[in-house]
Design a protein around this motif. Structure first.
Motif, PDB file in Angstrom:
ATOM      1  N   VAL A 146       0.862  -1.186   0.000  1.00 16.81           N
ATOM      2  CA  VAL A 146       0.000   0.000   0.000  1.00 16.81           C
ATOM      3  C   VAL A 146       0.899   1.237   0.000  1.00 16.81           C
ATOM      4  CG1 VAL A 146      -1.742   1.302   1.271  1.00 16.81           C
ATOM      5  CG2 VAL A 146      -1.813  -1.206   1.255  1.00 16.81           C
ATOM      6  N   PRO A 147       0.775   2.115  -0.988  1.00 20.40           N
ATOM      7  CA  PRO A 147       1.598   3.330  -0.991  1.00 20.40           C
ATOM      8  C   PRO A 147       1.144   4.277   0.127  1.00 20.40           C
ATOM      9  CG  PRO A 147       0.678   2.876  -3.172  1.00 20.40           C
ATOM     10  CD  PRO A 147      -0.075   2.035  -2.195  1.00 20.40           C
ATOM     11  N   ILE A 148       2.042   4.613   1.033  1.00 19.02           N
ATOM     12  CA  ILE A 148       1.733   5.555   2.107  1.00 19.02           C
ATOM     13  C   ILE A 148       2.761   6.683   2.074  1.00 19.02           C
ATOM     14  CG2 ILE A 148       0.681   3.787   3.567  1.00 19.02           C
ATOM     15  CD1 ILE A 148       3.263   3.827   5.244  1.00 19.02           C
ATOM     16  N   GLY A 149       2.525   7.702   2.861  1.00 17.48           N
ATOM     17  CA  GLY A 149       3.453   8.822   2.939  1.00 17.48           C
ATOM     18  C   GLY A 149       3.487   9.379   4.347  1.00 17.48           C
ATOM     19  N   VAL A 150       4.197  10.476   4.523  1.00 18.98           N
ATOM     20  CA  VAL A 150       4.252  11.133   5.830  1.00 18.98           C
ATOM     21  C   VAL A 150       3.033  12.021   5.997  1.00 18.98           C
ATOM     22  CG1 VAL A 150       5.561  12.696   7.310  1.00 18.98           C
ATOM     23  CG2 VAL A 150       6.762  11.062   5.852  1.00 18.98           C
ATOM     24  N   THR A 151       2.843  12.905   5.028  1.00 20.47           N
ATOM     25  CA  THR A 151       1.706  13.810   5.019  1.00 20.47           C
ATOM     26  C   THR A 151       1.507  14.273   3.583  1.00 20.47           C
ATOM     27  OG1 THR A 151       0.792  15.823   6.027  1.00 20.47           O
ATOM     28  CG2 THR A 151       3.126  15.855   5.501  1.00 20.47           C
ATOM     29  N   CYS A 152       0.333  14.750   3.251  1.00 23.03           N
ATOM     30  CA  CYS A 152       0.001  15.047   1.855  1.00 23.03           C
ATOM     31  C   CYS A 152       0.979  16.015   1.204  1.00 23.03           C
ATOM     32  CB  CYS A 152      -1.421  15.611   1.775  1.00 23.03           C
ATOM     33  SG  CYS A 152      -2.716  14.370   2.018  1.00 23.03           S
ATOM     34  N   ARG A 153       1.419  17.028   1.913  1.00 17.52           N
ATOM     35  CA  ARG A 153       2.268  18.051   1.306  1.00 17.52           C
ATOM     36  C   ARG A 153       3.637  17.500   0.920  1.00 17.52           C
ATOM     37  NH1 ARG A 153       1.340  22.322  -1.239  1.00 17.52           N
ATOM     38  NH2 ARG A 153       2.688  23.804  -0.165  1.00 17.52           N
ATOM     39  N   LEU A 154       4.084  16.437   1.584  1.00 12.95           N
ATOM     40  CA  LEU A 154       5.396  15.873   1.291  1.00 12.95           C
ATOM     41  C   LEU A 154       5.322  14.682   0.350  1.00 12.95           C
ATOM     42  CD1 LEU A 154       7.151  15.983   4.779  1.00 12.95           C
ATOM     43  CD2 LEU A 154       7.263  17.628   2.922  1.00 12.95           C
ATOM     44  N   CYS A 155       4.126  14.213   0.048  1.00 12.40           N
ATOM     45  CA  CYS A 155       3.954  13.031  -0.790  1.00 12.40           C
ATOM     46  C   CYS A 155       3.739  13.457  -2.240  1.00 12.40           C
ATOM     47  CB  CYS A 155       2.761  12.210  -0.295  1.00 12.40           C
ATOM     48  SG  CYS A 155       2.510  10.684  -1.211  1.00 12.40           S
ATOM     49  N   GLU A 156       4.501  12.848  -3.146  1.00 13.71           N
ATOM     50  CA  GLU A 156       4.415  13.205  -4.555  1.00 13.71           C
ATOM     51  C   GLU A 156       3.366  12.393  -5.302  1.00 13.71           C
ATOM     52  OE1 GLU A 156       8.203  13.244  -6.495  1.00 13.71           O
ATOM     53  OE2 GLU A 156       9.242  13.979  -4.712  1.00 13.71           O
ATOM     54  N   ARG A 157       2.728  11.435  -4.655  1.00 12.31           N
ATOM     55  CA  ARG A 157       1.741  10.601  -5.346  1.00 12.31           C
ATOM     56  C   ARG A 157       0.467  11.399  -5.599  1.00 12.31           C
ATOM     57  NH1 ARG A 157       3.494   6.843  -1.103  1.00 12.31           N
ATOM     58  NH2 ARG A 157       4.941   5.311  -2.011  1.00 12.31           N
ATOM     59  N   THR A 158       0.161  11.626  -6.848  1.00  9.85           N
ATOM     60  CA  THR A 158      -1.023  12.438  -7.177  1.00  9.85           C
ATOM     61  C   THR A 158      -2.236  11.584  -7.507  1.00  9.85           C
ATOM     62  OG1 THR A 158      -0.272  12.554  -9.474  1.00  9.85           O
ATOM     63  CG2 THR A 158       0.360  14.372  -8.012  1.00  9.85           C
ATOM     64  N   ASP A 159      -2.095  10.254  -7.499  1.00 11.53           N
ATOM     65  CA  ASP A 159      -3.229   9.399  -7.815  1.00 11.53           C
ATOM     66  C   ASP A 159      -3.941   8.895  -6.564  1.00 11.53           C
ATOM     67  OD1 ASP A 159      -1.179   7.856  -6.914  1.00 11.53           O
ATOM     68  OD2 ASP A 159      -1.420   6.257  -8.400  1.00 11.53           O
ATOM     69  N   CYS A 160      -3.605   9.463  -5.403  1.00  5.85           N
ATOM     70  CA  CYS A 160      -4.207   9.028  -4.140  1.00  5.85           C
ATOM     71  C   CYS A 160      -5.600   9.624  -3.994  1.00  5.85           C
ATOM     72  CB  CYS A 160      -3.327   9.445  -2.959  1.00  5.85           C
ATOM     73  SG  CYS A 160      -4.046   9.035  -1.353  1.00  5.85           S
ATOM     74  N   GLU A 161      -6.595   8.773  -3.837  1.00  6.91           N
ATOM     75  CA  GLU A 161      -7.973   9.240  -3.713  1.00  6.91           C
ATOM     76  C   GLU A 161      -8.232   9.932  -2.377  1.00  6.91           C
ATOM     77  OE1 GLU A 161     -10.545   5.974  -4.429  1.00  6.91           O
ATOM     78  OE2 GLU A 161      -9.824   5.614  -6.477  1.00  6.91           O
ATOM     79  N   GLN A 162      -7.306   9.788  -1.430  1.00  9.57           N
ATOM     80  CA  GLN A 162      -7.510  10.394  -0.111  1.00  9.57           C
ATOM     81  C   GLN A 162      -6.648  11.634   0.093  1.00  9.57           C
ATOM     82  OE1 GLN A 162      -8.071   7.524   3.204  1.00  9.57           O
ATOM     83  NE2 GLN A 162      -7.480   5.958   1.727  1.00  9.57           N
ATOM     84  N   ARG A 163      -6.020  12.118  -0.974  1.00  7.85           N
ATOM     85  CA  ARG A 163      -5.180  13.315  -0.868  1.00  7.85           C
ATOM     86  C   ARG A 163      -6.025  14.514  -0.451  1.00  7.85           C
ATOM     87  NH1 ARG A 163      -0.516  15.551  -2.082  1.00  7.85           N
ATOM     88  NH2 ARG A 163       0.432  13.675  -2.952  1.00  7.85           N
ATOM     89  N   ALA A 164      -5.539  15.250   0.551  1.00  9.40           N
ATOM     90  CA  ALA A 164      -6.272  16.423   1.054  1.00  9.40           C
ATOM     91  C   ALA A 164      -5.667  17.738   0.595  1.00  9.40           C
ATOM     92  CB  ALA A 164      -6.310  16.393   2.587  1.00  9.40           C
ATOM     93  N   PHE A 165      -4.367  17.728   0.217  1.00  7.37           N
ATOM     94  CA  PHE A 165      -3.674  18.952  -0.213  1.00  7.37           C
ATOM     95  C   PHE A 165      -2.765  18.619  -1.386  1.00  7.37           C
ATOM     96  CE2 PHE A 165      -4.397  19.315   4.375  1.00  7.37           C
ATOM     97  CZ  PHE A 165      -5.130  20.493   4.426  1.00  7.37           C
ATOM     98  N   PRO A 166      -2.423  19.610  -2.204  1.00  8.20           N
ATOM     99  CA  PRO A 166      -1.491  19.348  -3.313  1.00  8.20           C
ATOM    100  C   PRO A 166      -0.090  19.114  -2.777  1.00  8.20           C
ATOM    101  CG  PRO A 166      -1.950  21.686  -3.158  1.00  8.20           C
ATOM    102  CD  PRO A 166      -2.864  21.014  -2.181  1.00  8.20           C
ATOM    103  N   PRO A 167       0.745  18.369  -3.520  1.00  6.62           N
ATOM    104  CA  PRO A 167       2.114  18.124  -3.059  1.00  6.62           C
ATOM    105  C   PRO A 167       2.962  19.376  -3.154  1.00  6.62           C
ATOM    106  CG  PRO A 167       1.796  17.214  -5.250  1.00  6.62           C
ATOM    107  CD  PRO A 167       0.452  17.675  -4.777  1.00  6.62           C
ATOM    108  N   LEU A 168       3.968  19.440  -2.288  1.00  6.86           N
ATOM    109  CA  LEU A 168       4.873  20.585  -2.263  1.00  6.86           C
ATOM    110  C   LEU A 168       5.584  20.760  -3.604  1.00  6.86           C
ATOM    111  CD1 LEU A 168       6.655  22.754  -0.859  1.00  6.86           C
ATOM    112  CD2 LEU A 168       8.083  20.876  -0.015  1.00  6.86           C
ATOM    113  N   GLN A 169       5.955  19.638  -4.253  1.00  8.41           N
ATOM    114  CA  GLN A 169       6.777  19.708  -5.463  1.00  8.41           C
ATOM    115  C   GLN A 169       5.972  20.045  -6.710  1.00  8.41           C
ATOM    116  OE1 GLN A 169       6.544  17.190  -3.356  1.00  8.41           O
ATOM    117  NE2 GLN A 169       8.568  16.853  -2.445  1.00  8.41           N
TER     118      GLN A 169
END
Length: 481
Positions: free
Chosen positions: A436-459
Motif C-alpha cells: 500500500v503506498p503511504i506517505g508522511v503527510t500530503c504536502r510531502l507526498c508526490e503521489r497524485t493518484d491518491c484518492e484520499q489526498r487532502a492537499f497538493p504536493p509541495l513539489q
C-alpha cells in the motif's frame, strides 16, 4: 522474494567537520596535525571527496569531545525531513523550493538548517498564540505566551534522540528486582512489600473518593493511594512509577537536564515519561522479556498475559529493546485518537511522522477504528521505496464505571520488511503482495493518484482544470489526456 530496501545514501560529514574546526578556531593545518593526517587529505574530507574512516572518527570525537551520535547521518536525515515538512507550508509556495536544495542546506550548513527549522516552529507557535490570544481577549481573559509551546514536542525529540533506550533506568529496574526479591508470578504483592519496606503504606480507594484519580502520593501521610478501577497490572505499573519518583529522583533530574528540554514544563513531563520507562522495565525485565519476544515471535497478547501488562505497555516496551548486543526488532510506534491526532510516536525504523500536519490517511492505524479490538496488518511502501510491515489495533482505557468515558485510541507498530518474518502477525500474509503506498503527510507526498489526498504536493503547483474531474482533485493532468 521481496526486493531489498534501497541503500541509505552515504554520509557526507565534511561540512560538519569544517564547522567544528571553525568553531574551535583551528586551521586545517592545525587540525590535520592533531589527527595525524595531511592538510590536503583533511581538505578532501571537508569537501566530501574522501570518506571518514573509523579510526579518524574516533580521533575527531576525542579532539572535539563529541558523542559520535553527533556525527550520525540519521540526524541529518531527520532534520532534512522536518525542514521539508516546514517548507510544505503554503507560505513558501512562491519560492519553488526543491527537496534537493533543502538536503544540501542540511549537509552543508546543519546549524543554519536547524536555525531555520526552529524559526519556523516559533512562527507556528506564534500563529497559534495569536489565535489563542484573539479567543481569550474576546472572552475577556488573559494570555500566557508559554501556553502556545508544546512540551510534548521537546520530550518526543528527547526520547527519539536517545532511541528510547535509557541504560541507567534499566539498571535501576534490575536492582529493584534483585533487592526486592520480586516474583514474576506475584509482582503486585512484591511491589507493595517493596513500598512498605520504605516505610510507606498502600491503600486502594473507592472510585467515588476521587473521580478520575488513579494514583496519589501523600508525602505527609506517607501513603500511596490507588484507584479500585485499576486492574492489578495497572496497579503494579503505578507503584513502580511512584518508586521511580521516590528512589531515583536525582537520576530522573540528571536525564531530564538535556539541551532539547528547554522549558521547565518539558523537563517535568520528561520526568514522568522516564518514570513510565522505569515502570515498564520493572514489569518487563529486559533479558527475560527479550527472550520471550523471540520465543513467542512478538505475539503481543501472549507477552501481555505472561508479564501482566496491557497491549499498549507491551508495545511501548518493544520499542525500548535497543541494548547493544542484545537488541530486538527495531520498531516504529504511534498512538492516534479517532480525530487522527498523534499523541505518541517513536521511530527506530527510519519512518517519520508529521510534526505540523495530519498523518497519511492510508496508514492502517486509521482503519483500525473500523474493527475495534482486532489486529490489522499492512504491507506498505514509503515514497523513498522503503517497505514496512505494520500492525494496528484499537485500545480502550480500562478505567471507569458504566458512566465513565471510555476513550478509544489506535496503536500502530511497524518494522522494516526485512524483519517481518520474525513477527507472528506475518504468518499467512503475502509479503510479496503489492504494498500500500503511504506517505508522511500530503504536502510531502508526490503521489497524485491518491484518492484520499487532502492537499497538493509541495513539489507540484496546483493546476486547476475546471472541465475535468478525476478521483483526486490534485492529480497531475498529463498533456493529451
Amino acid at each position: 522474494m521481496p526486493a531489498a530496501a534501497p541503500a541509505k545514501p552515504a554520509a557526507r560529514l565534511g561540512a560538519k567537520i569544517r564547522l567544528l574546526r571553525r568553531q574551535e578556531g583551528l586551521s586545517q593545518v592545525q587540525l590535520a596535525e592533531s589527527l595525524g593526517i595531511s592538510p590536503s587529505y583533511l581538505n578532501l574530507i571537508e569537501g566530501n571527496k574522501r570518506p571518514l574512516t573509523a579510526p579518524l572518527l574516533i580521533r575527531l570525537a576525542q579532539q572535539f569531545h563529541l558523542d559520535l551520535k553527533a556525527l550520525a547521518p540519521e540526524q541529518d536525515q531527520r532534520l532534512a525531513e522536518d525542514l521539508l515538512e516546514a517548507f510544505g507550508d503554503p507560505l513558501f509556495e512562491p519560492l519553488g523550493l526543491q527537496a534537493q536544495e533543502v538536503r544540501e542546506l542540511v549537509q552543508n550548513s546543519p546549524q543554519l538548517a536547524r536555525g531555520v527549522f526552529e524559526l519556523y516552529r516559533a512562527y507556528q507557535h506564534a500563529q497559534e498564540g495569536l489565535e489563542s490570544l484573539s479567543a481569550r481577549l474576546s472572552d475577556g481573559q488573559g494570555f500566557d505566551p508559554e501556553a502556545t509551546r508544546l512540551p510534548s514536542e521537546e520530550v518526543n525529540d528527547f526520547i527519539q534522540q536517545a532511541m528510547n533506550h535509557f541504560p541507567d533506568l534499566e539498571t535501576a529496574a534490575e536492582s529493584l528486582w534483585a533487592e526486592g526479591h520480586l516474583n514474576p508470578d506475584a509482582l503486585y504483592p512484591g511491589l507493595v512489600a517493596a513500598v512498605e519496606a520504605r516505610g510507606l503504606k498502600v491503600r486502594v480507594h473507592r472510585a467515588a473518593d476521587g473521580p478520575g484519580l488513579l494514583r496519589r502520593y501523600d508525602p505527609e501521610r506517607r501513603l500511596i493511594s490507588l484507584s479500585e478501577l485499576l486492574p492489578l497490572r495497572s496497579r503494579a505499573f503505578q507503584l513502580a512509577h511512584q518508586l521511580a519518583l521516590l528512589d531515583h529522583s536525582a537520576l530522573l533530574d540528571a536525564l531530564a537536564d538535556h539541551p532539547l528540554l528547554r522549558m521547565s514544563s518539558s523537563r517535568a513531563l520528561a520526568r514522568v515519561a522516564l518514570a513510565n520507562y522505569f515502570a515498564g522495565a520493572v514489569l518487563m525485565p529486559y533479558e527475560r522479556f527479550l527472550q520471550a519476544t523471540k520465543a513467542e515471535r512478538y505475539d503481543i497478547e501472549i507477552l501481555g498475559r505472561r508479564f501482566q501488562a496491557s497491549f499498549e505497555q507491551v508495545c511501548h516496551r518493544l520499542t525500548t529493546l535497543r541494548r547493544p548486543g542484545a537488541e530486538g526488532v527495531p520498531f516504529h510506534f504511534l498512538r492516534i485518537d479517532i480525530a487522527g491526532n498523534i499523541s505518541k510516536s517513536f521511530s527506530a525504523t527510519g519512518i517519520r511522522f508529521a510534526r505540523f500536519s495530519g498523518a497519511c490517511p492510508r496508514w492502517n492505524a486509521h482503519a483500525a477504528f473500523l474493527t475495534p479490538g482486532l489486529v490489522r496488518t499492512q504491507v506498505s511502501v514509503m515514497p523513498d521505496g522503503r517497505k514496512y510491515f505494520c500492525i494496528a489495533r484499537t485500545i480502550q482505557k480500562d478505567t471507569g464505571g458504566y458512566r465513565g468515558q471510555h476513550a478509544t485510541q489506535a496503536l500502530g507498530l511497524g518494522c522494516d520488511m526485512g524483519h517481518a518474518k520474525e513477527l507472528v502477525y506475518a504468518d499467512g500474509v503475502r509479503l510479496d503482495q503489492p504494498p500500500v503506498p503511504i506517505g508522511v503527510t500530503c504536502r510531502l507526498c508526490e503521489r497524485t493518484d491518491c484518492e484520499q489526498r487532502a492537499f497538493p504536493p509541495l513539489q507540484q503547483a496546483l493546476k486547476v482544470e475546471e472541465n475535468l474531474r478525476r478521483t483526486s482533485f490534485y492529480a497531475r493532468i498529463e498533456s493529451g489526456a
